[in-house]
Design a protein around this motif. Structure first.
Motif, PDB file in Angstrom:
ATOM      1  N   HIS A 125       0.839  -1.199   0.000  1.00 50.95           N
ATOM      2  CA  HIS A 125       0.000   0.000   0.000  1.00 50.95           C
ATOM      3  C   HIS A 125       0.878   1.254   0.000  1.00 50.95           C
ATOM      4  CE1 HIS A 125      -4.124  -1.534   0.574  1.00 50.95           C
ATOM      5  NE2 HIS A 125      -3.542  -2.550   1.195  1.00 50.95           N
ATOM      6  N   ALA A 166       0.904   3.991  -2.893  1.00 45.85           N
ATOM      7  CA  ALA A 166       0.504   5.357  -2.541  1.00 45.85           C
ATOM      8  C   ALA A 166       1.593   6.363  -2.897  1.00 45.85           C
ATOM      9  CB  ALA A 166       0.171   5.435  -1.054  1.00 45.85           C
ATOM     10  N   VAL A 226     -11.034   8.956  -0.605  1.00 48.87           N
ATOM     11  CA  VAL A 226     -10.155   7.799  -0.708  1.00 48.87           C
ATOM     12  C   VAL A 226     -10.943   6.558  -0.329  1.00 48.87           C
ATOM     13  CG1 VAL A 226      -8.031   6.704   0.067  1.00 48.87           C
ATOM     14  CG2 VAL A 226      -8.123   9.188  -0.171  1.00 48.87           C
ATOM     15  N   TRP A 234      -3.721   5.718   3.219  1.00 49.36           N
ATOM     16  CA  TRP A 234      -3.552   6.371   1.913  1.00 49.36           C
ATOM     17  C   TRP A 234      -3.744   7.885   2.036  1.00 49.36           C
ATOM     18  CZ3 TRP A 234      -2.955   4.778  -3.347  1.00 49.36           C
ATOM     19  CH2 TRP A 234      -2.637   3.419  -3.501  1.00 49.36           C
ATOM     20  N   VAL A 247      -9.610   8.468  -5.131  1.00 52.68           N
ATOM     21  CA  VAL A 247      -8.507   7.504  -5.185  1.00 52.68           C
ATOM     22  C   VAL A 247      -8.999   6.173  -4.634  1.00 52.68           C
ATOM     23  CG1 VAL A 247      -6.193   6.937  -4.363  1.00 52.68           C
ATOM     24  CG2 VAL A 247      -6.765   9.315  -4.925  1.00 52.68           C
ATOM     25  N   GLY A 249      -7.660   2.759  -3.325  1.00 52.63           N
ATOM     26  CA  GLY A 249      -6.356   2.340  -2.827  1.00 52.63           C
ATOM     27  C   GLY A 249      -6.131   0.849  -2.734  1.00 52.63           C
TER      28      GLY A 249
END
Length: 274
Positions: free
Chosen positions: A25, A29, A48, A56, A84, A86
């Motif tokens: 992650h 990111a 997000v 994130w 976004v 994630g």
């Protein structure tokens, strides 16, 4: 009736037991953060999505609405200029539906960025398990979730109605002491097998041990450590807006191709190079 691919209840249980292995992650990111830095635009209403949405948002430096990656996203229509997703879209039963929901949540000319695992992810583990299971049991069951190929994933953006769609991938190679260490890391990530069609009986030890042997046989480095591939695919698209560049209509070009290429123009039927 459409078949469900992912057992979302099992996924929730696996994620709840995950012990915070978030390095993938973090890597994804960081890549998204670099891409946002290259966009000549300020975002004031971001959202997000994903199981690590708080991480994130922190890594991206965003004061963002944070929502889980449920089948129905808790996003208000037209409320955001940036969304976004994630590193979770690969677990969606309806990825196009998720993309459509994100597009609807965007204001005109809003940006969507999604990171997800692609088709090359865990290719070594997939091969080792399939070969071991066929060898030991004479059968085959899904042990590693199938991931989308980048060409297919890019096409989803168009189906979802995004403008200026782009799909690209970042391959990562991670090394482990042995295959069992990789499997422990996958459990710590909450990324183990939750396919609805998975075999529910416990994995036979003989299959596990043979898979580990085959993995080491085919994918060990000279120092004895093994490698694992993770392919992170990035999907980028914009909510349509009148201000965006649009392709020209056929026949509307103002410059002849021959002039642009600085070559003589040949009429139909005239043999070039003769």
């Amino acid at each position: 009736m459409e078949q469900t691919l992912v057992d979302r209840m099992a996924l929730a249980r696996r994620r709840a037991r995950a012990s915070g292995a978030t390095f993938l992650h973090e890597e994804a990111a960081r890549e998204v953060s670099e891409r946002l830095a290259e966009v000549n635009k300020s975002f004031t209403a971001p959202a997000v999505i994903g199981p690590e949405a708080a991480l994130w948002a922190d890594l991206l430096g965003l004061d963002a609405v944070q929502v889980p990656d449920d089948d129905v996203l808790a996003l208000e229509e037209g409320a955001h200029d940036l969304v976004v997703h994630g590193l979770a879209l690969h677990w969606a039963n309806d990825p196009v539906g998720q993309l459509v929901q994100m597009r609807r949540a965007l204001r005109p000319d809003g940006l969507m960025l999604a990171a997800l695992f692609g088709g090359e992810t865990l290719q070594e583990l997939r091969r080792a398990f399939s070969d071991a299971e066929v060898e030991v049991t004479g059968g085959l069951s899904p042990r590693v979730a199938p991931m989308g190929e980048i060409r297919d994933l890019g096409a989803l953006l168009q189906r979802a109605g995004f403008a200026l769609p782009v799909a690209d991938a970042m391959p990562l190679t991670v090394d482990y002491a042995d295959p069992l260490a990789l499997m422990r890391d996958l459990r710590a990530m909450g990324e183990t097998n939750v396919l609805a069609a998975r075999h529910r009986a416990p994995l036979r030890r003989a299959v596990l041990m043979r898979a580990a042997e085959l993995y080491h046989q085919h994918f060990a480095r000279p120092d004895g450590r093994i490698t694992a591939t993770f392919e992170i695919v990035f999907l980028t698209g914009w909510a349509p807006a009148e201000s965006q560049q649009k392709p020209l209509r056929p026949g509307s070009a103002r410059t002849r191709l021959a002039d642009a290429l600085r070559v003589p123009e040949h009429s139909a039927g005239e043999k070039a190079g003769g």
